[in-house]
Design an enzyme around this catalytic site. Sequence first.
Site: not given
Ligand SMILES: CC(C)(COP(=O)(O)OP(=O)(O)OC[C@H]1O[C@@H](n2cnc3c(N)ncnc32)[C@H](O)[C@@H]1OP(=O)(O)O)[C@@H](O)C(=O)NCCC(=O)NCCS
Length: 170
Positions: A97, A103, A107, A133, A143
């Site tokens: 994202v 946030g 995601g 992964d 995840y």
């Molecule tokens: C991981 C990622 C996709 C989350 O995207 P986001 O849009 O910020 O997440 P959301 O706002 O949809 O969050 C949804 C839920 O997940 C939780 N969440 C988000 N990141 C989290 C994490 N690292 N650990 C645990 N929970 C997490 C949020 O608290 C939220 O929970 P809730 O609905 O119970 O409050 C984003 O941080 C990202 O792109 N990170 C970098 C790339 C990455 O790590 N990708 C993962 C695959 S390798």
Amino acid sequence: MILAGVVIEQLGRQHDRKAFQSGSAALDRYLKQQARQDAERRVAAPFVAVCPPDAGVLGFYTLSASVLAMEDLPEDLARRLPRYPKVPVTLMGRLAVDQSARGQGLGEHLLLDALRRSLAHADQIAAMAVVVDAKDDAAAAFYRHYGFFSLQANPSRLYVPMDLVAQLLG
Ligand SMILES: CC(C)(COP(=O)(O)OP(=O)(O)OC[C@H]1O[C@@H](n2cnc3c(N)ncnc32)[C@H](O)[C@@H]1OP(=O)(O)O)[C@@H](O)C(=O)NCCC(=O)NCCS
């Protein structure tokens, strides 16, 4: 960003990827330089979230057909399967994202869309789980938050059985 206006569609030429920044240089580079080629060569299917009429990409994921070695599955799950050396799964290879949209539920929206799409296709091209992964501990925690389990042999590889996906989305 208002999530209600967001649509998720297959990555195409019209999508503007220039400004995408997820905080992971490898994921950004993939989206900008590799994703279209992967789609053309059918090695991955990239999907992007955009908020029309703006075509700027806010997030993306990829799906591919893959396999898991039966020996990597936990015993209770393997026991319920035929004794094949490998089983078919759907691999969500990447998910990210843009930092400007973090946030706000995007995601989750992308992940649920990927699970829904994987489940829909598993009826026609079987896959008994969705596998991801995780690139680091934070990604693995994300995840796990959604019910994914780590493989014992490789904790950064996580899976959710397709039966459970069907229950969760059903
Ligand atoms: C991981 C990622 C996709 C989350 O995207 P986001 O849009 O910020 O997440 P959301 O706002 O949809 O969050 C949804 C839920 O997940 C939780 N969440 C988000 N990141 C989290 C994490 N690292 N650990 C645990 N929970 C997490 C949020 O608290 C939220 O929970 P809730 O609905 O119970 O409050 C984003 O941080 C990202 O792109 N990170 C970098 C790339 C990455 O790590 N990708 C993962 C695959 S390798």
